[in-house]
Design a protein around this motif. Structure first.
Motif, PDB file in Angstrom:
ATOM      1  N   GLY A  72       0.792  -1.219   0.000  1.00 59.47           N
ATOM      2  CA  GLY A  72       0.000   0.000   0.000  1.00 59.47           C
ATOM      3  C   GLY A  72       0.826   1.271   0.000  1.00 59.47           C
ATOM      4  N   PRO A  73       0.183   2.401  -0.297  1.00 59.00           N
ATOM      5  CA  PRO A  73       0.861   3.699  -0.314  1.00 59.00           C
ATOM      6  C   PRO A  73       1.075   4.252   1.089  1.00 59.00           C
ATOM      7  CG  PRO A  73      -1.446   3.963  -0.904  1.00 59.00           C
ATOM      8  CD  PRO A  73      -1.215   2.496  -0.739  1.00 59.00           C
TER       9      PRO A  73
ATOM     10  N   VAL B  97       0.397  -5.005   2.840  1.00 60.63           N
ATOM     11  CA  VAL B  97       1.556  -4.546   3.606  1.00 60.63           C
ATOM     12  C   VAL B  97       1.537  -3.027   3.573  1.00 60.63           C
ATOM     13  CG1 VAL B  97       4.073  -4.397   3.668  1.00 60.63           C
ATOM     14  CG2 VAL B  97       2.973  -6.576   3.146  1.00 60.63           C
ATOM     15  N   ALA B  98       1.606  -2.401   4.742  1.00 55.51           N
ATOM     16  CA  ALA B  98       1.408  -0.959   4.795  1.00 55.51           C
ATOM     17  C   ALA B  98       2.148  -0.355   5.986  1.00 55.51           C
ATOM     18  CB  ALA B  98      -0.084  -0.656   4.902  1.00 55.51           C
TER      19      ALA B  98
ATOM     20  N   LEU C 137      -6.774   2.241   9.941  1.00 53.12           N
ATOM     21  CA  LEU C 137      -7.556   2.657   8.781  1.00 53.12           C
ATOM     22  C   LEU C 137      -7.905   1.456   7.914  1.00 53.12           C
ATOM     23  CD1 LEU C 137      -8.742   4.749   6.787  1.00 53.12           C
ATOM     24  CD2 LEU C 137      -6.425   5.073   5.891  1.00 53.12           C
ATOM     25  N   LEU C 138      -6.942   0.568   7.687  1.00 53.24           N
ATOM     26  CA  LEU C 138      -7.181  -0.605   6.852  1.00 53.24           C
ATOM     27  C   LEU C 138      -8.211  -1.538   7.476  1.00 53.24           C
ATOM     28  CD1 LEU C 138      -3.506  -1.315   5.744  1.00 53.24           C
ATOM     29  CD2 LEU C 138      -5.347  -0.410   4.328  1.00 53.24           C
ATOM     30  N   GLU C 139      -8.324  -1.509   8.796  1.00 58.15           N
ATOM     31  CA  GLU C 139      -9.339  -2.330   9.462  1.00 58.15           C
ATOM     32  C   GLU C 139     -10.753  -1.830   9.182  1.00 58.15           C
ATOM     33  OE1 GLU C 139      -8.020  -2.160  13.494  1.00 58.15           O
ATOM     34  OE2 GLU C 139      -6.485  -3.720  13.214  1.00 58.15           O
ATOM     35  N   ARG C 140     -10.880  -0.628   8.643  1.00 55.44           N
ATOM     36  CA  ARG C 140     -12.182  -0.096   8.250  1.00 55.44           C
ATOM     37  C   ARG C 140     -12.494  -0.358   6.775  1.00 55.44           C
ATOM     38  NH1 ARG C 140     -14.553   3.417  11.878  1.00 55.44           N
ATOM     39  NH2 ARG C 140     -13.619   3.175  13.934  1.00 55.44           N
ATOM     40  N   ILE C 141     -11.645  -1.127   6.117  1.00 54.40           N
ATOM     41  CA  ILE C 141     -11.832  -1.467   4.702  1.00 54.40           C
ATOM     42  C   ILE C 141     -12.206  -2.942   4.618  1.00 54.40           C
ATOM     43  CG2 ILE C 141     -10.720  -1.650   2.447  1.00 54.40           C
ATOM     44  CD1 ILE C 141      -8.995   0.739   3.195  1.00 54.40           C
ATOM     45  N   PRO C 142     -13.458  -3.279   4.353  1.00 52.14           N
ATOM     46  CA  PRO C 142     -13.917  -4.664   4.479  1.00 52.14           C
ATOM     47  C   PRO C 142     -13.334  -5.630   3.454  1.00 52.14           C
ATOM     48  CG  PRO C 142     -15.668  -3.260   3.602  1.00 52.14           C
ATOM     49  CD  PRO C 142     -14.552  -2.350   4.024  1.00 52.14           C
ATOM     50  N   GLU C 143     -12.785  -5.120   2.362  1.00 55.85           N
ATOM     51  CA  GLU C 143     -12.240  -6.012   1.333  1.00 55.85           C
ATOM     52  C   GLU C 143     -10.913  -6.656   1.757  1.00 55.85           C
ATOM     53  OE1 GLU C 143     -15.145  -3.384  -0.142  1.00 55.85           O
ATOM     54  OE2 GLU C 143     -13.189  -2.794   0.697  1.00 55.85           O
ATOM     55  N   ILE C 144     -10.301  -6.130   2.815  1.00 62.14           N
ATOM     56  CA  ILE C 144      -8.988  -6.613   3.235  1.00 62.14           C
ATOM     57  C   ILE C 144      -9.124  -7.754   4.239  1.00 62.14           C
ATOM     58  CG2 ILE C 144      -6.861  -5.987   4.450  1.00 62.14           C
ATOM     59  CD1 ILE C 144      -7.168  -3.191   3.289  1.00 62.14           C
TER      60      ILE C 144
END
Length: 330
Positions: free
Chosen positions: A8-9, A37-38, A45-52
């Motif tokens: 990730g960025p 990987v971020a 923040l990534l935990e709020r993205i359901p696709e991950i």
């Protein structure tokens, strides 16, 4: 089952925009498993993205090579069985983990002499892929599909229970409609509209209350905007990033610079007014159908500089408070 690792960025707005890539991949293959990987800051923040499925924190500082750390992470990831890696950043170091992890297909744009590290190298045609989000989504497509792709809008998960707890913690009032202001911009002052204090005062006169969002760096700016007005609450530096997600979702309107928080506001579905200065909405627009964009497009715009090279910042100063208030529809 297909399993993809995505590097990730490093910026908030870019990470939010990357969700468009995750959604696009899932739309094409709902069963695919996506891990990321971020940077450490981005894990909540990534935990709020359901696709991950999983988010792995890479414990290195921005711009650090940290070769041994990257190798150790990669070695630990070998057992995950990834068939493919997508590397969003264009730096040399960002491609090291997938290479060391021996992932068979490693996709990314050509940049910083990454031949060998990548084996599915894409040429970036900026005339076709004009927007950042289009460039991200295109990395999930077949290499022969160089075209302007459909870009699904990001949609972050909001935790209403946390929002309620934060409202109680900060003793925030819900008696009046809430307008959120985002006066900061991590990139620099050439993105920061200068009239937020006057705007906030006018909003309270018109019957709104104002919540100011930002990082610790924006706290003094937030205090200057709030002054002693009891209807203005400065939350800058007082919340975690995910707390800001939840509180922003409670606003009726957001007024913002082109910033990471602008992309968060768009991703929680709040109507917003976005003010652009040194950057351009042609490159990083708010990814929502609920945005009004104010951008003058001067001859010197966009310069993409942190500080106005001409010293006048007319691109921002020529956007008046009255013009912003004219876009208010609540």
């Amino acid at each position: 089952m297909d399993k993809i690792l995505i590097v990730g960025p490093s910026w908030i707005g870019d990470m939010v925009m990357a969700q468009s890539l995750f959604i696009s991949i899932k739309n094409n293959n709902p069963e695919v498993i996506i891990d990321v990987v971020a940077p450490e800051w981005s894990i909540p923040l990534l935990e709020r993205i359901p696709e991950i499925n999983k988010a792995f924190s890479l414990p290195v500082r921005h711009k650090q090579l940290s070769l041994i750390t990257r190798y150790k992470m990669a070695k630990a990831l070998r057992s995950e069985g990834y068939q493919k890696a997508i590397i969003i950043p264009r730096s040399f170091k960002s491609a090291l983990v997938p290479f060391f992890a021996r992932i068979p297909v490693r996709t990314g744009y050509r940049g910083e002499m990454r031949y060998g590290l990548l084996n599915d190298i894409r040429l970036l045609d900026k005339t076709i892929l004009r927007q950042t989000v289009q460039r991200y989504v295109n990395l999930g497509k077949d290499n022969s599909e160089l075209q302007s792709p459909e870009t699904p809008f990001p949609k972050l998960v909001v935790h209403d229970n946390n929002k309620s707890e934060l409202i109680e913690k900060f003793q925030l009032s819900l008696d009046k409609p809430i307008v959120g202001l985002m006066p900061g911009a991590e990139y620099g002052p050439a993105k920061q509209w200068p009239y937020y204090a006057e705007l906030a005062e006018q909003l309270t006169i018109k019957g709104y209350q104002v919540w100011i969002f930002g990082s610790q760096k924006d706290n003094v700016l937030g205090e200057n905007i709030a002054g002693d007005n009891e209807d203005i609450f400065n939350l800058s530096g007082k919340t975690q990033l995910v707390d800001a997600i939840d509180l922003i979702s409670g606003c009726k309107k957001i007024i913002t610079n082109d910033s990471g928080l602008m992309h968060i506001a768009a991703a929680v579905g709040v109507p917003l007014i976005a003010i652009y200065g040194s950057s351009t909405p042609d490159y990083t627009p708010p990814l929502t159908n609920k945005a009004d964009v104010l951008y003058n497009g001067l001859e010197c715009s966009p310069c993409f500089k942190r500080v106005c090279p001409l010293g006048h910042t007319k691109c921002l100063k020529d956007v008046s408070v009255e013009e912003v208030l004219g876009k208010m529809d609540i």
